[in-house]
Design a protein around this motif. Structure first.
Motif, PDB file in Angstrom:
ATOM      1  N   GLU A 183      40.264  40.006  26.793  1.00 45.16           N
ATOM      2  CA  GLU A 183      41.285  39.032  26.416  1.00 45.16           C
ATOM      3  C   GLU A 183      42.448  39.037  27.398  1.00 45.16           C
ATOM      4  N   VAL A 184      42.829  40.210  27.875  1.00 47.70           N
ATOM      5  CA  VAL A 184      43.880  40.266  28.895  1.00 47.70           C
ATOM      6  C   VAL A 184      43.473  39.413  30.095  1.00 47.70           C
ATOM      7  N   THR A 185      42.227  39.576  30.532  1.00 43.22           N
ATOM      8  CA  THR A 185      41.730  38.776  31.660  1.00 43.22           C
ATOM      9  C   THR A 185      41.786  37.291  31.341  1.00 43.22           C
ATOM     10  N   MET A 186      41.329  36.916  30.170  1.00 44.83           N
ATOM     11  CA  MET A 186      41.291  35.507  29.787  1.00 44.83           C
ATOM     12  C   MET A 186      42.681  34.881  29.753  1.00 44.83           C
ATOM     13  N   ARG A 187      43.654  35.622  29.222  1.00 46.20           N
ATOM     14  CA  ARG A 187      44.998  35.059  29.054  1.00 46.20           C
ATOM     15  C   ARG A 187      45.779  34.971  30.362  1.00 46.20           C
ATOM     16  N   TYR A 188      45.501  35.868  31.304  1.00 47.47           N
ATOM     17  CA  TYR A 188      46.383  35.983  32.462  1.00 47.47           C
ATOM     18  C   TYR A 188      45.723  35.679  33.809  1.00 47.47           C
ATOM     19  N   LYS A 189      44.406  35.482  33.857  1.00 48.38           N
ATOM     20  CA  LYS A 189      43.708  35.394  35.144  1.00 48.38           C
ATOM     21  C   LYS A 189      44.120  34.189  35.977  1.00 48.38           C
ATOM     22  N   ASP A 190      44.566  33.113  35.336  1.00 46.96           N
ATOM     23  CA  ASP A 190      44.932  31.924  36.098  1.00 46.96           C
ATOM     24  C   ASP A 190      46.233  32.096  36.871  1.00 46.96           C
ATOM     25  N   PRO A 218      55.991  39.538  38.398  1.00 42.99           N
ATOM     26  CA  PRO A 218      55.004  40.584  38.093  1.00 42.99           C
ATOM     27  C   PRO A 218      55.312  41.249  36.758  1.00 42.99           C
ATOM     28  N   GLN A 219      54.264  41.724  36.102  1.00 43.96           N
ATOM     29  CA  GLN A 219      54.422  42.327  34.779  1.00 43.96           C
ATOM     30  C   GLN A 219      53.719  43.670  34.693  1.00 43.96           C
ATOM     31  N   LEU A 220      54.326  44.567  33.919  1.00 41.37           N
ATOM     32  CA  LEU A 220      53.612  45.696  33.344  1.00 41.37           C
ATOM     33  C   LEU A 220      53.355  45.323  31.894  1.00 41.37           C
ATOM     34  N   LEU A 221      52.089  45.322  31.495  1.00 45.66           N
ATOM     35  CA  LEU A 221      51.681  44.924  30.153  1.00 45.66           C
ATOM     36  C   LEU A 221      50.966  46.086  29.486  1.00 45.66           C
ATOM     37  N   VAL A 222      51.386  46.422  28.272  1.00 45.57           N
ATOM     38  CA  VAL A 222      50.767  47.513  27.514  1.00 45.57           C
ATOM     39  C   VAL A 222      49.958  46.915  26.361  1.00 45.57           C
ATOM     40  N   THR A 223      48.706  47.360  26.222  1.00 49.04           N
ATOM     41  CA  THR A 223      47.856  46.916  25.116  1.00 49.04           C
ATOM     42  C   THR A 223      47.209  48.119  24.428  1.00 49.04           C
ATOM     43  N   LEU A 270      48.821  46.071  35.385  1.00 49.39           N
ATOM     44  CA  LEU A 270      49.728  45.474  36.350  1.00 49.39           C
ATOM     45  C   LEU A 270      49.260  44.049  36.606  1.00 49.39           C
ATOM     46  N   LEU A 271      50.138  43.081  36.335  1.00 51.82           N
ATOM     47  CA  LEU A 271      49.851  41.675  36.572  1.00 51.82           C
ATOM     48  C   LEU A 271      50.648  41.241  37.798  1.00 51.82           C
ATOM     49  N   THR A 272      49.961  40.953  38.868  1.00 57.48           N
ATOM     50  CA  THR A 272      50.587  40.585  40.137  1.00 57.48           C
ATOM     51  C   THR A 272      50.391  39.085  40.348  1.00 57.48           C
TER      52      THR A 272
END
Length: 214
Positions: free
Chosen positions: A173-180, A149-154, A207-209
């Motif tokens: 772009e966050v969605t595009m890069r990480y959604k998979d 899991p990640q905490l990502l700041v943009t 939050l990327l789970t």
């Protein structure tokens, strides 16, 4: 990644990205990562961030990667710790009790060298890379962290008025890069005090789970 650009920034002391205290978004939202006791947190492009000292003070272990060896020498000096230094091909590893920092290009760091991590805090890496490199960076970090899991700041601002880094990165772009790999949640968005050189900007923490199953 333009190595000369970043080495020049550290050597000339032009490190406005370095914060004088632990990042408040980390302090506020760290519990969302559900890191276990004595867990290991990975910070890409860590510089000499005070976030590392804060995590260590809370009993966590820390791994990081940073291009500038000068930054890492300064990091261990401010921690008051004498590291063991070892060569790992294109990388060096600075290690001490509960901390391992790899010096070199983040794309040269593999999962085997990094070792297991329980979470990633990415405040300064994703936003430091141009769009073409972000496309490779996002899956690389997911791979070497085993989808931790990640905490990502943009940041978002009018990129036409100011060159990055940090680069403006919209939520799409966050969605595009990480959604998979991840389920993506926006935890908070706020104004950047003073903006960037007077240009209004907002800061978002995500939050990327990791996704489970197919």
């Amino acid at each position: 990644m333009d190595h000369d650009f970043w080495h020049g920034r550290w050597e000339s002391g032009r490190i406005g990205f370095h914060e004088s205290e632990p990042n408040p978004l980390l302090l506020t939202h760290f519990p969302a990562l559900c890191v276990p006791e004595n867990g290991r947190v990975f910070i890409p492009l860590c510089g000499k961030t005070l976030d590392i000292g804060w995590l260590l003070s809370k009993g966590y272990r820390v791994a990081g990667v940073e291009l500038s060896e000068l930054a890492i020498r300064q990091l261990f000096e401010q921690l008051g710790v004498e590291p063991e230094i070892s060569d790992l091909g294109n990388l060096k590893r600075y290690s001490a009790d509960r901390i391992d920092i790899f010096v070199g290009d983040v794309f040269d760091l593999g999962q085997a060298a990094l070792g297991p991590v329980d979470a990633v805090f990415d405040r300064a890496a994703f936003v430091a890379l141009p769009q073409s490199m972000r496309a490779d960076y996002a899956p690389h970090i997911a791979d070497i962290s085993a989808n931790a899991p990640q905490l990502l700041v943009t940041f978002e601002y009018d990129q036409s008025r100011l060159d990055g880094p940090p680069f403006a990165i919209p939520g799409d772009e966050v969605t595009m890069r990480y959604k998979d790999r991840y389920t993506i949640s926006r935890l908070a968005t706020g104004e950047v005090a003073g903006g960037f050189k007077g240009i209004a900007a907002t800061e978002t923490v995500w939050l990327l789970t990791p996704r489970r199953g197919p």
